[in-house]
Design a protein around this motif. Structure first.
Motif, PDB file in Angstrom:
ATOM      1  N   ASN A   4      44.657  27.191-131.285  1.00 42.70           N
ATOM      2  CA  ASN A   4      45.829  28.052-131.273  1.00 42.70           C
ATOM      3  C   ASN A   4      45.472  29.529-131.126  1.00 42.70           C
ATOM      4  OD1 ASN A   4      47.558  25.917-131.521  1.00 42.70           O
ATOM      5  ND2 ASN A   4      47.616  26.005-133.750  1.00 42.70           N
ATOM      6  N   ARG A   5      44.245  29.880-131.372  1.00 45.64           N
ATOM      7  CA  ARG A   5      43.838  31.285-131.287  1.00 45.64           C
ATOM      8  C   ARG A   5      43.610  31.741-129.849  1.00 45.64           C
ATOM      9  NH1 ARG A   5      39.097  31.032-135.443  1.00 45.64           N
ATOM     10  NH2 ARG A   5      40.177  29.658-136.849  1.00 45.64           N
ATOM     11  N   ARG A   6      43.269  30.812-128.983  1.00 43.27           N
ATOM     12  CA  ARG A   6      42.967  31.170-127.594  1.00 43.27           C
ATOM     13  C   ARG A   6      44.152  30.887-126.682  1.00 43.27           C
ATOM     14  NH1 ARG A   6      37.601  28.064-126.634  1.00 43.27           N
ATOM     15  NH2 ARG A   6      36.733  28.428-128.668  1.00 43.27           N
ATOM     16  N   ARG A   7      44.301  31.757-125.728  1.00 45.34           N
ATOM     17  CA  ARG A   7      45.327  31.558-124.706  1.00 45.34           C
ATOM     18  C   ARG A   7      44.891  30.403-123.816  1.00 45.34           C
ATOM     19  NH1 ARG A   7      46.522  33.176-119.517  1.00 45.34           N
ATOM     20  NH2 ARG A   7      44.572  34.216-119.111  1.00 45.34           N
ATOM     21  N   PRO A   8      45.820  29.520-123.423  1.00 41.57           N
ATOM     22  CA  PRO A   8      45.432  28.405-122.555  1.00 41.57           C
ATOM     23  C   PRO A   8      44.966  28.913-121.189  1.00 41.57           C
ATOM     24  CG  PRO A   8      47.806  28.385-122.982  1.00 41.57           C
ATOM     25  CD  PRO A   8      47.222  29.499-123.766  1.00 41.57           C
ATOM     26  N   VAL A   9      44.031  28.205-120.603  1.00 40.10           N
ATOM     27  CA  VAL A   9      43.531  28.546-119.274  1.00 40.10           C
ATOM     28  C   VAL A   9      44.402  27.823-118.255  1.00 40.10           C
ATOM     29  CG1 VAL A   9      41.560  28.393-117.702  1.00 40.10           C
ATOM     30  CG2 VAL A   9      41.185  28.848-120.131  1.00 40.10           C
ATOM     31  N   THR A  10      44.946  28.568-117.308  1.00 37.25           N
ATOM     32  CA  THR A  10      45.819  27.998-116.289  1.00 37.25           C
ATOM     33  C   THR A  10      45.064  27.844-114.969  1.00 37.25           C
ATOM     34  OG1 THR A  10      46.589  30.135-115.490  1.00 37.25           O
ATOM     35  CG2 THR A  10      47.802  29.164-117.350  1.00 37.25           C
ATOM     36  N   LEU A  11      45.669  27.130-114.030  1.00 31.31           N
ATOM     37  CA  LEU A  11      45.073  27.020-112.697  1.00 31.31           C
ATOM     38  C   LEU A  11      44.994  28.387-112.027  1.00 31.31           C
ATOM     39  CD1 LEU A  11      46.656  23.734-111.387  1.00 31.31           C
ATOM     40  CD2 LEU A  11      44.286  24.121-112.011  1.00 31.31           C
ATOM     41  N   LEU A  12      45.967  29.240-112.298  1.00 29.20           N
ATOM     42  CA  LEU A  12      45.920  30.597-111.755  1.00 29.20           C
ATOM     43  C   LEU A  12      44.719  31.353-112.306  1.00 29.20           C
ATOM     44  CD1 LEU A  12      47.118  32.841-110.013  1.00 29.20           C
ATOM     45  CD2 LEU A  12      48.579  33.448-111.967  1.00 29.20           C
ATOM     46  N   ASP A  13      44.425  31.187-113.594  1.00 24.37           N
ATOM     47  CA  ASP A  13      43.238  31.827-114.181  1.00 24.37           C
ATOM     48  C   ASP A  13      41.966  31.362-113.486  1.00 24.37           C
ATOM     49  OD1 ASP A  13      44.767  33.160-116.140  1.00 24.37           O
ATOM     50  OD2 ASP A  13      44.610  31.450-117.518  1.00 24.37           O
ATOM     51  N   VAL A  14      41.865  30.061-113.252  1.00 22.42           N
ATOM     52  CA  VAL A  14      40.683  29.503-112.584  1.00 22.42           C
ATOM     53  C   VAL A  14      40.575  30.042-111.165  1.00 22.42           C
ATOM     54  CG1 VAL A  14      39.609  27.367-111.754  1.00 22.42           C
ATOM     55  CG2 VAL A  14      40.684  27.427-114.017  1.00 22.42           C
ATOM     56  N   PHE A  15      41.703  30.075-110.446  1.00 24.46           N
ATOM     57  CA  PHE A  15      41.701  30.612-109.082  1.00 24.46           C
ATOM     58  C   PHE A  15      41.246  32.067-109.089  1.00 24.46           C
ATOM     59  CE2 PHE A  15      43.935  33.164-105.926  1.00 24.46           C
ATOM     60  CZ  PHE A  15      43.412  32.612-104.765  1.00 24.46           C
ATOM     61  N   GLN A  16      41.791  32.883-109.980  1.00 25.12           N
ATOM     62  CA  GLN A  16      41.433  34.298-110.011  1.00 25.12           C
ATOM     63  C   GLN A  16      39.968  34.519-110.389  1.00 25.12           C
ATOM     64  OE1 GLN A  16      44.783  35.683-112.399  1.00 25.12           O
ATOM     65  NE2 GLN A  16      45.693  36.553-110.552  1.00 25.12           N
ATOM     66  N   GLU A  17      39.435  33.633-111.185  1.00 25.13           N
ATOM     67  CA  GLU A  17      38.002  33.715-111.503  1.00 25.13           C
ATOM     68  C   GLU A  17      37.171  33.431-110.252  1.00 25.13           C
ATOM     69  OE1 GLU A  17      34.608  34.393-113.772  1.00 25.13           O
ATOM     70  OE2 GLU A  17      36.703  34.884-114.160  1.00 25.13           O
ATOM     71  N   HIS A  18      37.592  32.464-109.443  1.00 23.63           N
ATOM     72  CA  HIS A  18      36.899  32.187-108.182  1.00 23.63           C
ATOM     73  C   HIS A  18      37.010  33.380-107.231  1.00 23.63           C
ATOM     74  CE1 HIS A  18      35.502  28.069-108.565  1.00 23.63           C
ATOM     75  NE2 HIS A  18      36.645  27.762-109.166  1.00 23.63           N
ATOM     76  N   VAL A  19      38.175  34.012-107.187  1.00 22.11           N
ATOM     77  CA  VAL A  19      38.349  35.197-106.336  1.00 22.11           C
ATOM     78  C   VAL A  19      37.367  36.269-106.774  1.00 22.11           C
ATOM     79  CG1 VAL A  19      39.914  37.080-105.706  1.00 22.11           C
ATOM     80  CG2 VAL A  19      40.781  34.735-105.825  1.00 22.11           C
ATOM     81  N   ARG A  20      37.225  36.446-108.070  1.00 17.19           N
ATOM     82  CA  ARG A  20      36.329  37.481-108.604  1.00 17.19           C
ATOM     83  C   ARG A  20      34.857  37.162-108.329  1.00 17.19           C
ATOM     84  NH1 ARG A  20      33.415  38.677-112.774  1.00 17.19           N
ATOM     85  NH2 ARG A  20      33.799  36.856-114.052  1.00 17.19           N
ATOM     86  N   ARG A  21      34.463  35.906-108.533  1.00 21.22           N
ATOM     87  CA  ARG A  21      33.048  35.534-108.411  1.00 21.22           C
ATOM     88  C   ARG A  21      32.617  35.156-106.999  1.00 21.22           C
ATOM     89  NH1 ARG A  21      31.145  31.998-113.579  1.00 21.22           N
ATOM     90  NH2 ARG A  21      31.679  33.552-115.144  1.00 21.22           N
ATOM     91  N   ARG A  22      33.522  34.547-106.246  1.00 23.98           N
ATOM     92  CA  ARG A  22      33.161  34.021-104.919  1.00 23.98           C
ATOM     93  C   ARG A  22      34.231  34.360-103.882  1.00 23.98           C
ATOM     94  NH1 ARG A  22      32.894  30.299-108.971  1.00 23.98           N
ATOM     95  NH2 ARG A  22      30.807  29.612-109.515  1.00 23.98           N
ATOM     96  N   PRO A  23      34.525  35.617-103.666  1.00 15.20           N
ATOM     97  CA  PRO A  23      35.656  35.982-102.796  1.00 15.20           C
ATOM     98  C   PRO A  23      35.549  35.461-101.369  1.00 15.20           C
ATOM     99  CG  PRO A  23      34.294  37.896-103.272  1.00 15.20           C
ATOM    100  CD  PRO A  23      33.804  36.782-104.147  1.00 15.20           C
TER     101      PRO A  23
END
Length: 117
Positions: A4-23
């Motif tokens: 409950n302390r952490r915000r859930p990870v969404t598909l959008l979060d995963v996509f944006q992480e890929h954009v950041r790491r592997r544009p």
């Protein structure tokens, strides 16, 4: 409690992480076209701006999407996620009463479709 302390990870979060790491890595292969994560991010940002300006979409507003299998479907999905709008996915092959039922069940106030639909 720990979950409950952490915000859930969404598909959008995963996509944006890929954009950041592997544009420049390929993310979508459609027929003979290749779109990178950066391409998809840029196009979905354009769609998000367009939808917000022209339709006044705000977070929480449900949008029904009635599009064929094409990269624009992905841009639209990402754009709606970025705007915080739930997306009701409608099968583009459904017609008549089944389509009316799906639209009513979705509770969407906006329907996005291609010109042929």
């Amino acid at each position: 409690r720990r979950l409950n302390r952490r915000r859930p990870v969404t598909l959008l979060d995963v996509f944006q992480e890929h954009v950041r790491r592997r544009p420049r890595w390929p993310s979508i292969l459609f027929q003979d076209e290749v779109y990178t994560y950066e391409d998809a991010d840029r196009r979905s940002n354009q769609v998000a701006r367009l939808l917000a300006r022209r339709l006044g979409l705000e977070p929480g507003r449900t949008v029904a999407v009635f599009l064929p299998n094409h990269p624009t479907y992905v841009w639209t999905w990402l754009a709606l996620a970025k705007l915080g709008c739930p997306m009701a996915c409608l099968n583009c092959n459904v017609r008549g009463r089944a389509l009316q039922h799906a639209l009513a069940a979705a509770g969407a106030t906006v329907v996005l479709s291609s010109p042929g639909e």
